[in-house]
Design a protein around this motif. Sequence first.
Motif, PDB file in Angstrom:
ATOM      1  N   CYS A  40       0.834  -1.195   0.000  1.00 45.82           N
ATOM      2  CA  CYS A  40       0.000   0.000   0.000  1.00 45.82           C
ATOM      3  C   CYS A  40       0.869   1.245   0.000  1.00 45.82           C
ATOM      4  O   CYS A  40       1.917   1.291   0.632  1.00 45.82           O
ATOM      5  CB  CYS A  40      -0.906   0.013   1.226  1.00 45.82           C
ATOM      6  SG  CYS A  40      -2.117  -1.308   1.203  1.00 45.82           S
ATOM      7  N   LEU A  41       0.420   2.259  -0.733  1.00 45.90           N
ATOM      8  CA  LEU A  41       1.127   3.532  -0.780  1.00 45.90           C
ATOM      9  C   LEU A  41       0.400   4.552   0.090  1.00 45.90           C
ATOM     10  O   LEU A  41      -0.825   4.564   0.147  1.00 45.90           O
ATOM     11  CB  LEU A  41       1.190   4.053  -2.223  1.00 45.90           C
ATOM     12  CG  LEU A  41       1.932   3.183  -3.221  1.00 45.90           C
ATOM     13  CD1 LEU A  41       1.779   3.771  -4.625  1.00 45.90           C
ATOM     14  CD2 LEU A  41       3.391   3.068  -2.857  1.00 45.90           C
ATOM     15  N   THR A  42       1.165   5.415   0.729  1.00 42.45           N
ATOM     16  CA  THR A  42       0.572   6.493   1.514  1.00 42.45           C
ATOM     17  C   THR A  42       0.143   7.617   0.572  1.00 42.45           C
ATOM     18  O   THR A  42       0.559   7.675  -0.585  1.00 42.45           O
ATOM     19  CB  THR A  42       1.580   7.051   2.528  1.00 42.45           C
ATOM     20  OG1 THR A  42       2.654   7.671   1.810  1.00 42.45           O
ATOM     21  CG2 THR A  42       2.113   5.955   3.440  1.00 42.45           C
ATOM     22  N   LEU A  46       1.833   8.851  -3.103  1.00 43.98           N
ATOM     23  CA  LEU A  46       1.061   9.062  -4.324  1.00 43.98           C
ATOM     24  C   LEU A  46       1.259  10.477  -4.864  1.00 43.98           C
ATOM     25  O   LEU A  46       1.397  10.681  -6.068  1.00 43.98           O
ATOM     26  CB  LEU A  46      -0.424   8.796  -4.080  1.00 43.98           C
ATOM     27  CG  LEU A  46      -0.796   7.341  -3.875  1.00 43.98           C
ATOM     28  CD1 LEU A  46      -2.244   7.225  -3.439  1.00 43.98           C
ATOM     29  CD2 LEU A  46      -0.554   6.544  -5.136  1.00 43.98           C
ATOM     30  N   LYS A  47       1.284  11.451  -3.971  1.00 45.16           N
ATOM     31  CA  LYS A  47       1.513  12.836  -4.390  1.00 45.16           C
ATOM     32  C   LYS A  47       2.893  12.999  -5.009  1.00 45.16           C
ATOM     33  O   LYS A  47       3.054  13.715  -5.996  1.00 45.16           O
ATOM     34  CB  LYS A  47       1.344  13.789  -3.207  1.00 45.16           C
ATOM     35  CG  LYS A  47      -0.096  13.968  -2.792  1.00 45.16           C
ATOM     36  CD  LYS A  47      -0.195  14.899  -1.593  1.00 45.16           C
ATOM     37  CE  LYS A  47      -1.624  14.982  -1.113  1.00 45.16           C
ATOM     38  NZ  LYS A  47      -1.764  15.809   0.086  1.00 45.16           N
ATOM     39  N   LEU A  54       8.930  10.174 -14.650  1.00 42.92           N
ATOM     40  CA  LEU A  54       9.026   8.764 -15.024  1.00 42.92           C
ATOM     41  C   LEU A  54       7.743   8.019 -14.657  1.00 42.92           C
ATOM     42  O   LEU A  54       7.209   7.245 -15.453  1.00 42.92           O
ATOM     43  CB  LEU A  54      10.227   8.110 -14.344  1.00 42.92           C
ATOM     44  CG  LEU A  54      10.422   6.629 -14.623  1.00 42.92           C
ATOM     45  CD1 LEU A  54      10.632   6.387 -16.111  1.00 42.92           C
ATOM     46  CD2 LEU A  54      11.600   6.094 -13.839  1.00 42.92           C
ATOM     47  N   ALA A  55       7.220   8.255 -13.465  1.00 41.04           N
ATOM     48  CA  ALA A  55       5.982   7.596 -13.041  1.00 41.04           C
ATOM     49  C   ALA A  55       4.825   8.020 -13.945  1.00 41.04           C
ATOM     50  O   ALA A  55       4.011   7.195 -14.351  1.00 41.04           O
ATOM     51  CB  ALA A  55       5.672   7.930 -11.586  1.00 41.04           C
TER      52      ALA A  55
END
Length: 69
Positions: A40-42, A46-47, A54-55
């Motif tokens: 899971c990402l916080t 994500l921000k 690149l993302a």
Amino acid sequence: MRCMCRECGTYMVQAEDGNLGCVCPECFARCRDCLGTDSCLTREQLKEMKEDPLAARMFLLNREDSDNE
């Protein structure tokens, strides 16, 4: 799910015991990568990805691939 072992490269199979994930039949390494567990990402992460070129490019490439299908 099945995936490739990070340790030796052998094709892994789903573990048939109480532990979720895959187990390598060669070196007995385990992983849960393909299940998405512990990934899971916080909100902050994500921000940060939003500002990472690149993302953003990876997201757009995946989206373009699905649009072409």
